[in-house]
Motif scaffolding. Structure first.
Motif, PDB file in Angstrom:
ATOM      1  N   ARG A  87       0.948  -1.142   0.651  1.00  0.00           N
ATOM      2  CA  ARG A  87       0.537  -0.417   0.267  1.00  0.00           C
ATOM      3  C   ARG A  87       0.749   1.390  -0.099  1.00  0.00           C
ATOM      4  O   ARG A  87       0.546   1.912  -0.798  1.00  0.00           O
ATOM      5  CB  ARG A  87      -1.281  -0.019   0.853  1.00  0.00           C
ATOM      6  N   ILE A  91       0.394   4.102  -2.306  1.00  0.00           N
ATOM      7  CA  ILE A  91       0.675   5.299  -2.719  1.00  0.00           C
ATOM      8  C   ILE A  91       0.982   6.503  -3.216  1.00  0.00           C
ATOM      9  O   ILE A  91       0.846   7.478  -3.551  1.00  0.00           O
ATOM     10  CB  ILE A  91       0.025   5.703  -1.496  1.00  0.00           C
ATOM     11  N   GLU A  94       0.486   6.942  -7.015  1.00  0.00           N
ATOM     12  CA  GLU A  94      -0.583   7.939  -7.128  1.00  0.00           C
ATOM     13  C   GLU A  94      -0.504   8.877  -6.670  1.00  0.00           C
ATOM     14  O   GLU A  94      -0.457   9.660  -8.135  1.00  0.00           O
ATOM     15  CB  GLU A  94      -1.923   7.048  -6.241  1.00  0.00           C
ATOM     16  N   LEU A 131     -10.733   9.826  -7.177  1.00  0.00           N
ATOM     17  CA  LEU A 131      -9.639   9.341  -6.351  1.00  0.00           C
ATOM     18  C   LEU A 131     -10.174   8.059  -6.192  1.00  0.00           C
ATOM     19  O   LEU A 131     -11.683   7.896  -5.958  1.00  0.00           O
ATOM     20  CB  LEU A 131      -9.283  10.522  -5.156  1.00  0.00           C
ATOM     21  N   THR A 135     -10.049   8.369   0.183  1.00  0.00           N
ATOM     22  CA  THR A 135      -8.875   9.639   0.123  1.00  0.00           C
ATOM     23  C   THR A 135      -8.250  10.189  -0.527  1.00  0.00           C
ATOM     24  O   THR A 135      -9.759  11.357  -1.174  1.00  0.00           O
ATOM     25  CB  THR A 135      -8.282   8.460  -1.909  1.00  0.00           C
ATOM     26  N   HIS A 136      -7.895  11.189  -0.305  1.00  0.00           N
ATOM     27  CA  HIS A 136      -7.692  13.388   0.574  1.00  0.00           C
ATOM     28  C   HIS A 136      -6.892  13.545  -0.494  1.00  0.00           C
ATOM     29  O   HIS A 136      -6.360  13.224  -0.468  1.00  0.00           O
ATOM     30  CB  HIS A 136      -8.374  13.809   1.371  1.00  0.00           C
ATOM     31  N   SER A 231      -0.286   8.408   3.985  1.00  0.00           N
ATOM     32  CA  SER A 231       0.020   9.741   3.323  1.00  0.00           C
ATOM     33  C   SER A 231       1.250   9.686   2.794  1.00  0.00           C
ATOM     34  O   SER A 231       2.544   9.905   3.209  1.00  0.00           O
ATOM     35  CB  SER A 231      -0.454  10.453   4.804  1.00  0.00           C
ATOM     36  N   LEU A 248      -1.703  13.729   0.005  1.00  0.00           N
ATOM     37  CA  LEU A 248      -2.633  12.909  -0.642  1.00  0.00           C
ATOM     38  C   LEU A 248      -1.907  11.802   0.658  1.00  0.00           C
ATOM     39  O   LEU A 248      -1.821  11.615   1.778  1.00  0.00           O
ATOM     40  CB  LEU A 248      -2.971  11.584  -1.817  1.00  0.00           C
ATOM     41  N   THR A 249      -3.770  11.418   1.107  1.00  0.00           N
ATOM     42  CA  THR A 249      -4.009  10.469   2.506  1.00  0.00           C
ATOM     43  C   THR A 249      -5.225   9.593   2.065  1.00  0.00           C
ATOM     44  O   THR A 249      -6.141   9.860   1.450  1.00  0.00           O
ATOM     45  CB  THR A 249      -4.584  11.820   3.722  1.00  0.00           C
ATOM     46  N   SER A 250      -4.482   8.550   2.744  1.00  0.00           N
ATOM     47  CA  SER A 250      -5.563   7.612   2.732  1.00  0.00           C
ATOM     48  C   SER A 250      -6.864   6.933   3.346  1.00  0.00           C
ATOM     49  O   SER A 250      -7.176   8.270   4.788  1.00  0.00           O
ATOM     50  CB  SER A 250      -4.721   5.999   2.451  1.00  0.00           C
ATOM     51  N   GLU A 251      -7.217   6.586   3.046  1.00  0.00           N
ATOM     52  CA  GLU A 251      -8.966   6.148   4.597  1.00  0.00           C
ATOM     53  C   GLU A 251      -7.761   5.407   5.472  1.00  0.00           C
ATOM     54  O   GLU A 251      -7.530   4.793   5.375  1.00  0.00           O
ATOM     55  CB  GLU A 251      -9.746   5.140   3.410  1.00  0.00           C
ATOM     56  N   GLU A 254      -7.687   1.580   5.947  1.00  0.00           N
ATOM     57  CA  GLU A 254      -7.769   1.034   4.452  1.00  0.00           C
ATOM     58  C   GLU A 254      -7.493  -0.855   4.936  1.00  0.00           C
ATOM     59  O   GLU A 254      -7.907  -1.423   4.121  1.00  0.00           O
ATOM     60  CB  GLU A 254      -7.267   2.053   3.493  1.00  0.00           C
TER      61      GLU A 254
END
Length: 576
Positions: A87, A91, A94, A131, A135-136, A231, A248-251, A254
């Protein structure tokens, strides 16, 4: 005497007393012990955990091993570590791909200002990026001022891909075990910060100082609920100039859901393994604990019977010798020990009865002579009675001494240390000494021993006692002009020592009795001079050395067994 050279070891041996030959505990009439064990078997069933500490230990130890293995797998959690690495890599890719999208929309030479919107339409660019759910994405200018976030711009709908859905299969048991593990893991893992709540904006902002070197950075942390958050912060460049920063931050949680699903699958296998382990442990315990319980119960019944003198019947050990394991060996050993013990008890009882019978004869003669001594008047009769009394006293003394030696023989054979010695040298020394006694009686004494020594391991003194008994017996049965021959030969892994004489031989009906205790076949002139224990003791000593001994008559021809014997022959076979 020519027949002596044909002596061999082809004569079959009889089974040794005290060896169990197929005694079946379960067949025939039930003994009192078998009846006593029936209620215990009926109560026990397959296995009784409350009555079998050994069964409980087997099951507990198997379960502890299983629990430790599963706990180790869950604690080390290589699956989660692999997911975290994958992951983090995903990310980062990404974030860098999104930065590439922004860079692709920048003009090549015109000035760019993210804060003023020069050179790029940030909302339009951000709206075109799909996205993952939860994800933010945050856009900052080079000085760290936040310009835009994905929550402020309507995102493009993300298409659903078949096969990427998480399998949420679970059971009540696995949910319970999962909850227990979560509570335990919270205790052993590091405590999160007090303000460690999920705030994507705050996390993104906290990563901006790391962009001072212009490199991409990733941060992995847990919130207060233990959920994992990934992040990434990276830069947007126009050529070599940093024009913007993306975070970029993940849920939250996750990968924790994936780990939970994987953990549930492990726990499902754990539950199945526990059930199988318990079943196999019960079967194993029943094959170990139940037979041992029966053996112990049989021994306890025998102990109670002997202590309380309940029943005269013998203790019977269950026959488990068909089992090809240690329990089968234990059953056979216990049955053999019990059989040998009862044989020894029977032999002692018979020995005591024989001793009483043998002592009664000289006592009766002594009592009769003493009673007659008071009434006879003639001196010659009184002298004759005194001779009888003296003979009977000597007979009693000899009998008591021989009985004492015979009763101690078993324990002394066990206590004495064996040694390696030359059998022929020992026999030769005895023959030289006893040959003088034969010469004084007018009996020819012949020694025929090989020139090469024959070494054996045993009790030299006890074996010497055997050959002294055989040679003196042979001399005692010979008259003047007769001959005694002692010879020895090696036969493969055995040595034969033979004592022959040209005396009257042994009556056919006595050939099987001469080795019994107190049996004596003597001429009338030698009545009372021997206790009848010499050959019995000799047989016991030879068999303790793993050898054989037998008696036979020397005949002119083997074809006619009714022919008059030419003498007697005693053969001793010993292992080398």
């Amino acid at each position: 005497m020519s027949a002596a050279g044909r002596i061999g070891l082809s004569r079959p041996r009889k089974p040794e007393p005290g060896v169990l030959l197929g005694e079946d505990w379960m067949t025939g009439a039930e003994t009192s012990e078998g009846e006593a064990l029936k209620p215990r078997r009926a109560r026990r069933g397959l296995i009784s955990l409350n009555r079998s500490p050994l069964a409980r230990k087997i099951i507990i130890f198997n379960l502890v091993a299983m629990v430790m293995m599963v706990a180790g797998v869950l604690y080390l959690n290589p699956f989660r570590d692999s997911l975290v690495f994958q992951r983090e890599s995903a990310i980062v890719n990404e974030a860098e791909l999104i930065a590439d999208v922004f860079e692709a929309r920048l003009p090549k030479s015109a000035p760019v200002n993210f804060a003023a919107g020069d050179g790029i339409d940030l909302p339009d660019t951000l709206a075109g990026i799909e996205l993952p759910t939860g994800t933010h994405l945050y856009v900052f200018d080079p000085r760290g001022a936040m310009l835009l976030s994905s929550s402020e711009v309507p995102a493009s709908p993300r298409e659903r891909v078949d096969g990427l859905q998480i399998d949420h299969r679970s059971t009540l048991i696995t949910d319970l075990l999962n909850g227990i593990w979560d509570r335990i893991s919270k205790v052993v893992r590091d405590e999160p910060e007090k303000d460690a709540v999920y705030d994507a904006k705050r996390i993104a902002t906290s990563l901006l100082p790391k962009m001072a070197d212009g490199e991409t950075h990733i941060d992995t942390r847990r919130d207060s609920d233990g959920a994992t958050i990934f992040s990434v912060v990276t830069g947007v460049y126009q050529g070599d100039q940093l024009v913007g920063i993306l975070a970029l931050t993940s849920e939250a949680g996750e990968i924790d859901q994936l780990v939970r699903v994987e953990r549930e699958q492990v726990l499902q296998m754990f539950v199945i393994a526990i059930i199988v382990s318990i079943g196999l442990s019960l079967v194993l315990a029943s094959t170990i604990a139940n037979p041992l319980s029966e053996l112990a119960a049989a021994a306890e019944i025998g102990q109670e019977k002997n202590a309380r003198k309940m029943s005269p019947s013998r203790v019977r050990i269950p026959d488990l010798t068909a089992r090809p394991d240690e329990i089968g060996r234990l059953s056979g050993a216990l049955r053999g020990m019990v059989t040998a013990l009862y044989d020894r008890i029977d032999a002692n009882e018979q020995f005591a009865a024989d001793v009483a019978h043998e002592i009664k004869n000289p006592l009766a003669s002594l009592r009769s002579a003493v009673a007659s001594l008071h009434v006879v008047k003639r001196d010659d009769h009184r002298a004759r009675l005194l001779e009888v009394i003296d003979h009977d006293v000597k007979r009693l003394d000899r009998l008591v001494s021989d009985i004492s030696n015979a009763s101690r023989l078993d324990s002394e054979l066990v206590k004495e240390e064996e040694e390696h010695f030359d059998l022929l040298k020992m026999v030769g020394n005895l023959a030289d000494y006893l040959g003088k006694q034969a010469g004084e009686k007018g009996v020819e004494f012949i020694i025929d021993l090989p020139s090469q020594p024959i070494m054996i391991t045993g009790l030299e003194g006890r074996l010497a006692q055997v050959f002294v008994n055989l040679i003196t017996n042979a001399i005692s049965f010979c008259e003047e002009g007769d001959a005694v021959r002692v010879w020895a030969r090696r036969r493969d892994n055995r040595v034969l020592v033979v004592v022959e004489d040209t005396g009257p031989g042994i009556p056919e009906e006595a050939l099987t009795k001469v080795f019994k205790r107190f049996y004596s076949e003597r001429p009338e002139g030698q009545f009372g001079d021997h206790s009848g224990l010499g050959l019995a003791i000799s047989k016991q000593i030879v068999e303790a050395h793993g050898g054989v001994i037998w008696a036979e008559n020397i005949r002119p021809t083997d074809a006619d067994i009714t022919s008059e014997p030419l003498g007697a022959r005693f053969v001793v076979g010993l292992p080398i």
